[in-house]
Design a protein around this motif. Sequence first.
Motif, PDB file in Angstrom:
ATOM      1  N   ALA A 170       0.866  -0.893  -0.081  1.00 27.45           N
ATOM      2  CA  ALA A 170      -0.026  -0.076   0.239  1.00 27.45           C
ATOM      3  C   ALA A 170       1.055   1.079   0.045  1.00 27.45           C
ATOM      4  O   ALA A 170       1.969   1.113   0.974  1.00 27.45           O
ATOM      5  CB  ALA A 170      -1.111  -0.048   1.365  1.00 27.45           C
ATOM      6  N   LEU A 171       0.426   1.803  -1.154  1.00 32.46           N
ATOM      7  CA  LEU A 171       0.870   3.500  -0.941  1.00 32.46           C
ATOM      8  C   LEU A 171       0.409   4.226  -0.122  1.00 32.46           C
ATOM      9  O   LEU A 171      -0.673   4.322   0.586  1.00 32.46           O
ATOM     10  CB  LEU A 171       1.220   4.160  -2.388  1.00 32.46           C
ATOM     11  N   PRO A 172       1.286   5.590   1.062  1.00 40.63           N
ATOM     12  CA  PRO A 172       0.801   6.508   1.612  1.00 40.63           C
ATOM     13  C   PRO A 172       0.174   7.310   0.010  1.00 40.63           C
ATOM     14  O   PRO A 172       0.034   6.750  -1.043  1.00 40.63           O
ATOM     15  CB  PRO A 172       1.746   7.141   1.839  1.00 40.63           C
ATOM     16  N   PRO A 173      -1.333   7.934   1.013  1.00 43.27           N
ATOM     17  CA  PRO A 173      -1.565   8.717   0.183  1.00 43.27           C
ATOM     18  C   PRO A 173      -1.066   9.443  -0.813  1.00 43.27           C
ATOM     19  O   PRO A 173      -0.288  10.627  -0.118  1.00 43.27           O
ATOM     20  CB  PRO A 173      -2.692   9.264   0.709  1.00 43.27           C
ATOM     21  N   GLN A 174      -1.922   9.986  -1.984  1.00 40.86           N
ATOM     22  CA  GLN A 174      -0.567  10.953  -3.033  1.00 40.86           C
ATOM     23  C   GLN A 174      -2.106  11.854  -3.614  1.00 40.86           C
ATOM     24  O   GLN A 174      -3.003  10.710  -4.185  1.00 40.86           O
ATOM     25  CB  GLN A 174       0.397  10.148  -4.124  1.00 40.86           C
ATOM     26  N   PRO A 175      -1.107  12.811  -3.803  1.00 37.91           N
ATOM     27  CA  PRO A 175      -2.464  13.391  -4.561  1.00 37.91           C
ATOM     28  C   PRO A 175      -3.233  12.811  -6.888  1.00 37.91           C
ATOM     29  O   PRO A 175      -3.501  12.202  -6.907  1.00 37.91           O
ATOM     30  CB  PRO A 175      -2.567  14.841  -4.853  1.00 37.91           C
ATOM     31  N   GLN A 176      -1.576  12.701  -6.850  1.00 34.93           N
ATOM     32  CA  GLN A 176      -1.626  12.314  -8.513  1.00 34.93           C
ATOM     33  C   GLN A 176      -0.282  11.410  -8.139  1.00 34.93           C
ATOM     34  O   GLN A 176      -0.057  11.664  -9.519  1.00 34.93           O
ATOM     35  CB  GLN A 176      -2.551  12.565  -9.385  1.00 34.93           C
ATOM     36  N   GLY A 177      -0.702  10.607  -8.118  1.00 31.24           N
ATOM     37  CA  GLY A 177       0.679   9.352  -7.997  1.00 31.24           C
ATOM     38  C   GLY A 177       1.193   8.565  -9.510  1.00 31.24           C
ATOM     39  O   GLY A 177       0.252   8.447  -9.468  1.00 31.24           O
ATOM     40  N   GLU A 178       1.823   9.046  -9.266  1.00 27.75           N
ATOM     41  CA  GLU A 178       2.421   8.104 -11.293  1.00 27.75           C
ATOM     42  C   GLU A 178       4.103   7.920 -11.249  1.00 27.75           C
ATOM     43  O   GLU A 178       4.225   7.163 -11.823  1.00 27.75           O
ATOM     44  CB  GLU A 178       2.139   9.165 -12.276  1.00 27.75           C
ATOM     45  N   ALA A 179       5.017   8.659 -10.079  1.00 25.42           N
ATOM     46  CA  ALA A 179       6.536   7.822 -10.795  1.00 25.42           C
ATOM     47  C   ALA A 179       6.736   7.003  -9.704  1.00 25.42           C
ATOM     48  O   ALA A 179       6.013   7.042  -8.624  1.00 25.42           O
ATOM     49  CB  ALA A 179       7.131   9.589 -10.881  1.00 25.42           C
ATOM     50  N   ILE A 180       7.930   6.143  -9.856  1.00 30.56           N
ATOM     51  CA  ILE A 180       8.361   5.794  -9.393  1.00 30.56           C
ATOM     52  C   ILE A 180       9.134   5.157  -9.935  1.00 30.56           C
ATOM     53  O   ILE A 180       9.484   4.583 -11.017  1.00 30.56           O
ATOM     54  CB  ILE A 180       7.496   4.166  -9.038  1.00 30.56           C
ATOM     55  N   THR A 181      10.709   4.715  -9.267  1.00 30.06           N
ATOM     56  CA  THR A 181      12.263   4.499  -9.403  1.00 30.06           C
ATOM     57  C   THR A 181      12.943   3.783  -8.136  1.00 30.06           C
ATOM     58  O   THR A 181      12.874   4.091  -7.020  1.00 30.06           O
ATOM     59  CB  THR A 181      12.687   5.524  -9.667  1.00 30.06           C
ATOM     60  N   PHE A 182      14.010   3.011  -8.603  1.00 32.12           N
ATOM     61  CA  PHE A 182      14.622   2.028  -6.941  1.00 32.12           C
ATOM     62  C   PHE A 182      15.717   2.766  -7.566  1.00 32.12           C
ATOM     63  O   PHE A 182      16.639   3.500  -8.862  1.00 32.12           O
ATOM     64  CB  PHE A 182      14.872   0.807  -7.945  1.00 32.12           C
ATOM     65  N   ASP A 183      16.332   3.258  -6.571  1.00 34.27           N
ATOM     66  CA  ASP A 183      17.532   4.193  -5.873  1.00 34.27           C
ATOM     67  C   ASP A 183      19.124   2.392  -6.008  1.00 34.27           C
ATOM     68  O   ASP A 183      18.831   1.437  -6.589  1.00 34.27           O
ATOM     69  CB  ASP A 183      17.986   4.530  -5.048  1.00 34.27           C
ATOM     70  N   ASP A 184      19.713   2.762  -6.077  1.00 39.31           N
ATOM     71  CA  ASP A 184      21.369   2.214  -6.022  1.00 39.31           C
ATOM     72  C   ASP A 184      21.458   0.679  -5.567  1.00 39.31           C
ATOM     73  O   ASP A 184      21.754  -0.489  -5.053  1.00 39.31           O
ATOM     74  CB  ASP A 184      22.921   2.727  -6.568  1.00 39.31           C
ATOM     75  N   ASP A 185      20.721   1.450  -3.967  1.00 45.54           N
ATOM     76  CA  ASP A 185      20.370   0.671  -2.643  1.00 45.54           C
ATOM     77  C   ASP A 185      19.451  -0.521  -2.742  1.00 45.54           C
ATOM     78  O   ASP A 185      19.717  -1.004  -1.847  1.00 45.54           O
ATOM     79  CB  ASP A 185      20.031   1.157  -1.568  1.00 45.54           C
ATOM     80  N   GLY A 186      18.395  -0.223  -4.033  1.00 43.83           N
ATOM     81  CA  GLY A 186      17.196  -1.543  -3.375  1.00 43.83           C
ATOM     82  C   GLY A 186      15.990  -0.945  -3.327  1.00 43.83           C
ATOM     83  O   GLY A 186      15.466  -1.183  -2.904  1.00 43.83           O
ATOM     84  N   ASN A 187      16.348   0.455  -2.887  1.00 36.00           N
ATOM     85  CA  ASN A 187      14.670   1.077  -2.135  1.00 36.00           C
ATOM     86  C   ASN A 187      13.949   2.045  -3.355  1.00 36.00           C
ATOM     87  O   ASN A 187      14.977   2.135  -3.750  1.00 36.00           O
ATOM     88  CB  ASN A 187      15.525   3.210  -0.897  1.00 36.00           C
ATOM     89  N   LEU A 188      12.731   1.755  -2.978  1.00 33.36           N
ATOM     90  CA  LEU A 188      12.320   2.467  -4.142  1.00 33.36           C
ATOM     91  C   LEU A 188      12.251   4.518  -4.090  1.00 33.36           C
ATOM     92  O   LEU A 188      11.869   4.274  -2.855  1.00 33.36           O
ATOM     93  CB  LEU A 188      10.896   1.521  -3.836  1.00 33.36           C
TER      94      LEU A 188
END
Length: 338
Positions: free
Chosen positions: A252-270
């Motif tokens: 589950a994502l925290p509430p976002q008004p219109q969430g469309e972007a996502i990426t991993f960083d080099d350490d495996g975090n989102l």
Amino acid sequence: MRRFAVSVVVGALTLIGAPAAAAPEIQQAQFETYCTPQDSGLEELSGLTSIDGVLYAIGDSGTDHRLAVLGENCSVARWIDVPVDPYDVEDLSSYGSQLWLADTGDNLARRDTVALTRMDPAGGEGELHRFTYPDGPHDAETLLIEPGGRPVIVTKEVSGASGIYVPSEDESVDQLPSPGPTPLKKVGEFAFERTPTVGGPAFITGSILATGGAVSRDGSVAALRTYNDIYLFPVPGGNVAKALTAEPTVIALPPQPQGEAITFDDDGNLLVASEAADGPLPPIQLLPGAQSLVPTTPAAVPPESPSGGRWLLGAIAAAGVLALVSIVYVFGLARRRG
């Protein structure tokens, strides 16, 4: 503005065309605030990616003529002009040292071709690579690039049944002709179900709409997102397209008004981000250790249930409100240009 048109249109479609179904098992996770953008040029933030620890961001239609290089605390270190005049950039990915912009937005499903734009983050040089779908136009906001370089486009469908498309000859991004077009082939489908997760634009069943995607740096995990949730898939053998047809881990994502972007960083975090949707710029949020939340082997794909009529109902409903789509989109476009 475009988001006004999309909110009304998609809201009408999803309220009518997506009957309730059993929600997937949702995991709760603790997100942290990474930083909060302040530059108004990021109010339509729709795509996010990272190269060697540097974060890049782009907005969608109307603000997608330039790309932001983010510095400390989400400040814009510099803007880079996009090398090709875009139609509607909806996602951002990277492969090697190059950025890839997904010019795949098509709210009215009327484009003859969609495109990826390669962009060198150093000087902004690049070129266009067009694609054609085998089954007519689709709106898409999700681009993933496999470890071997093959691009994967996931469509945004009001029924929740998102198509998975790759180049017909399995070309990598480095092999794509410019300007093309390269034909695509459909290799699978992922059916989103409604979830109880709150957030997203008002009056929209945001949990069934694919709005972004990413692949971990080592290629072992793929992520899809909706307005409400994240879907994480193990990727055996580097085949992201196949992995997306298996059972995911759903967060589950925290509430976002219109969430469309996502990426991993080099350490495996989102990292996940959202458009402002006429409010203050929301923070970019981080899910620590997201890559470790995924089992090392994918679950078996369940047999198809006799509920195909659900998707047919969605298609019929979508056709029934086509006039509403056209009217609201044109009105929203007029507002934006005005």
